[in-house]
Structure formats: structure tokens, C-alpha cells
Write an enzyme that holds these catalytic residues in place. Structure first.
Site, mmCIF file in Angstrom:
data_model
loop_
_atom_site.group_PDB
_atom_site.id
_atom_site.type_symbol
_atom_site.label_atom_id
_atom_site.label_comp_id
_atom_site.label_asym_id
_atom_site.label_seq_id
_atom_site.Cartn_x
_atom_site.Cartn_y
_atom_site.Cartn_z
ATOM 1 N N LYS A 176 0.841 -1.198 0.000
ATOM 2 C CA LYS A 176 0.000 0.000 0.000
ATOM 3 C C LYS A 176 0.879 1.252 0.000
ATOM 4 O O LYS A 176 1.701 1.438 0.888
ATOM 5 C CB LYS A 176 -0.929 -0.011 1.213
ATOM 6 C CG LYS A 176 -1.882 -1.209 1.229
ATOM 7 C CD LYS A 176 -2.777 -1.217 2.442
ATOM 8 C CE LYS A 176 -2.002 -1.396 3.725
ATOM 9 N NZ LYS A 176 -2.863 -1.587 4.904
ATOM 10 N N THR A 208 -8.069 9.682 8.466
ATOM 11 C CA THR A 208 -7.705 8.404 7.844
ATOM 12 C C THR A 208 -7.538 7.293 8.883
ATOM 13 O O THR A 208 -6.915 6.271 8.598
ATOM 14 C CB THR A 208 -6.400 8.555 7.044
ATOM 15 O OG1 THR A 208 -5.368 9.058 7.919
ATOM 16 C CG2 THR A 208 -6.571 9.521 5.872
ATOM 17 N N GLY A 210 -8.003 4.100 10.684
ATOM 18 C CA GLY A 210 -8.620 2.820 10.349
ATOM 19 C C GLY A 210 -8.622 2.461 8.882
ATOM 20 O O GLY A 210 -9.267 1.480 8.489
ATOM 21 N N THR A 211 -7.892 3.192 8.048
ATOM 22 C CA THR A 211 -7.915 2.890 6.612
ATOM 23 C C THR A 211 -7.348 1.501 6.311
ATOM 24 O O THR A 211 -7.870 0.785 5.460
ATOM 25 C CB THR A 211 -7.132 3.943 5.816
ATOM 26 O OG1 THR A 211 -5.839 4.138 6.427
ATOM 27 C CG2 THR A 211 -7.869 5.263 5.782
ATOM 28 N N GLY A 212 -6.259 1.128 6.996
ATOM 29 C CA GLY A 212 -5.667 -0.183 6.738
ATOM 30 C C GLY A 212 -6.598 -1.321 7.105
ATOM 31 O O GLY A 212 -6.732 -2.302 6.364
ATOM 32 N N CYS A 213 -7.257 -1.194 8.250
ATOM 33 C CA CYS A 213 -8.223 -2.212 8.683
ATOM 34 C C CYS A 213 -9.371 -2.313 7.673
ATOM 35 O O CYS A 213 -9.778 -3.409 7.272
ATOM 36 C CB CYS A 213 -8.790 -1.861 10.057
ATOM 37 S SG CYS A 213 -7.559 -1.610 11.351
#
Length: 278
Positions: A176, A208, A210-213
Site C-alpha cells: 500500500k 484516515t 482505520g484505513t488499513g483495517c
């Protein structure tokens, strides 16, 4: 009765609702899969940072997993925050036996920068869980921690991706690129043979959390529904981009994304295939 697919998230909590278990379950619901959860750590956090962490005893983690796998076996599993080597060994035993599609989000830091995993646990991650993963979804800092490679351009992204797949044993990796500079946000998928890039507009916002989760949960949901890896990543990319564009402007710090942003207007994602082994 409809063919209902289920997905399981194994992760820590976020009482403010933006990341962790809460974000995963919201995403599963929006992607129309039945969401289940196993908690690894109870985290007192909000948009300003992490205030306290309580890790679940490994014996109770095992009991939670036994409850799930003895009843509603998920079509796909994702992991997020896993704090200790003992937890990783416990989870790995269930994944190895079930051979279920597994997406690993190697959560090492909260958005605030608070460490969620010690150095010993990072090594254990590579030993016990990466080899079982159908897909690993690191951001740039996480990929640097996993590989020891400084990542600053497309070439270094590809070098790190190849290491995670060829040396550590993951079936595929999604690198990412959100931490890179530029007007667009590009991610790179490597399946051991070919690279594919997924690019969408970049939005300048502090919201942003929590974007990865959210991204990895959306991919997990699509894999649970039988989508190909490439389709799942493209859908997940659009989903998380929408959630950032239409963020909710909540909190005093890095606010949460909007898990129903995709209902407002979908952001186009450009997909490019790069054939051949690099």
C-alpha cells in the site's frame, strides 16, 4: 435460503469505532458478508491516540477460536493487531488446520504512532503467520519493518514485495503506497509472478483512522464471496478510497473514515497489469 458467506476478523478493539474489530465488522456488513470477530487485545483508543492496552489471555483467545471454528466456519479470515508470539502460534494452528483464505494486515502501529507490537512479535509474525497468508497487506512503514528495506520508489516497493512472497512464503502481497508522495495513491499487488497496480485519487485529509483495517477487511469480504484476488483488491481499493473522500469529520485527532462512503459516489480505480517476473 441465500448462500450467505461469512468472514472472521481476529484483531484488537477500537472503542471509538474507526479501526480494529469495529471497523472490520462495519466493512463486512457493507460488503454483504456475515461478520464474526475474535478479540486479541482490548485497546483504549480514540482519534487522538492509544491510552491503554489489555491483552486477552492466550487460553481465552483459543476458546474464542474454538467457538467459531466448531460452529460457523468462515469463508475467509483476516488478522489485524496480534501482540505476542504466543497469540500468533495459537492463531496459526487454527489457520493451518482449516486452510481457509487468509488475509494478514500486519498492524504494528496505531495511526497516532503508538506501537502495538514488540520487535520479538514482528519476527514471530514472519515465522508463523506470513507463510500461511493468501495475501499480506502492509503499508510502507510495515513493509520496511518486515523486510529491512528502505522503500522510497516503485523499484524498492517491488523488491520488498518479492522478499515477502519469495523468502517469507506469502502467496501474495499488496504493497500500500499511501505513505508515498504524489497526487494519486498507488498500491502494488504481487502474486509471485506478476505485478498489478491500483491507482486512485489522493485526498488531503487527516481523517484516515482505520484505513488499513477497512481496506483489508473489504478485500477479505470479497474473497469470502469468491472473487478473484485481483477483483477483491480493486473493489477494496475503491471502497477505502470512497471512505476517505467522504470522511465523517469526527474527533479531535485523526478522525475515522466513512464506511458507507461507497453509497455516495464510487471513486474510479485505475488497474494496470505488469506482466513478467521482476
Amino acid at each position: 435460503m441465500p448462500d450467505v458467506r461469512s468472514a472472521l476478523t481476529i484483531a484488537g478493539t477500537d472503542p471509538s469505532g474507526g479501526a480494529g474489530i469495529q471497523a472490520d465488522l462495519k466493512t463486512f456488513q457493507e460488503r454483504e458478508v456475515y461478520g464474526m470477530s475474535v478479540i486479541t487485545s482490548l485497546v483504549a483508543q480514540n482519534t487522538t491516540g492509544v491510552q491503554a492496552i489489555h491483552h486477552i489471555p492466550v487460553a481465552f483467545l483459543e476458546q474464542q477460536l474454538t467457538s467459531i471454528f466448531s460452529d460457523i466456519v468462515p469463508a475467509a479470515v483476516k488478522t489485524g493487531m496480534i501482540a505476542s508470539e504466543e497469540m500468533m502460534r495459537c492463531i496459526a494452528a487454527f489457520l493451518a488446520e482449516s486452510k481457509i483464505t487468509y488475509v494478514m494486515d500486519p498492524v504494528m502501529y496505531a495511526k497516532s504512532g503508538h506501537a502495538l507490537m514488540g520487535e520479538d512479535s514482528r519476527e514471530a509474525l514472519k515465522t508463523y503467520l506470513v507463510p500461511l497468508a493468501s495475501l499480506v497487506t502492509p503499508n510502507i512503514p510495515e513493509a520496511e519493518e518486515l523486510t529491512g528495506i528502505q522503500i522510497y520508489d516503485e523499484a524498492s516497493i517491488k523488491t520488498a514485495a518479492k522478499m515477502i512472497v519469495r523468502e517469507y512464503g506469502a502467496k501474495a502481497v499488496l504493497m500500500k503506497g499511501g505513505h508515498m508522495e504524489g497526487t494519486s495513491a498507488a498500491d502494488w499487488l504481487y502474486d509471485g509472478e506478476n505485478f498489478a497496480s491500483y491507482t486512485a485519487d489522493r485526498f488531503q485529509t487527516r481523517h484516515t483512522h482505520g484505513t488499513g483495517c477497512t481496506y483489508s477487511a473489504a478485500i477479505t469480504a470479497e474473497l469470502a464471496k469468491g472473487k478473484s484476488l485481483q477483483e477483491a483488491v480493486k473493489i477494496g481499493k475503491a471502497f477505502v478510497t470512497d471512505s476517505i473522500r467522504y470522511s465523517l469529520q469526527l474527533g479531535k485527532g485523526n478522525g475515522p473514515t466513512n464506511h458507507w462512503g461507497h453509497r455516495l459516489k464510487s471513486i474510479p480505480v485505475q488497474e494496470e497489469q505488469h506482466n513478467g517476473i521482476y
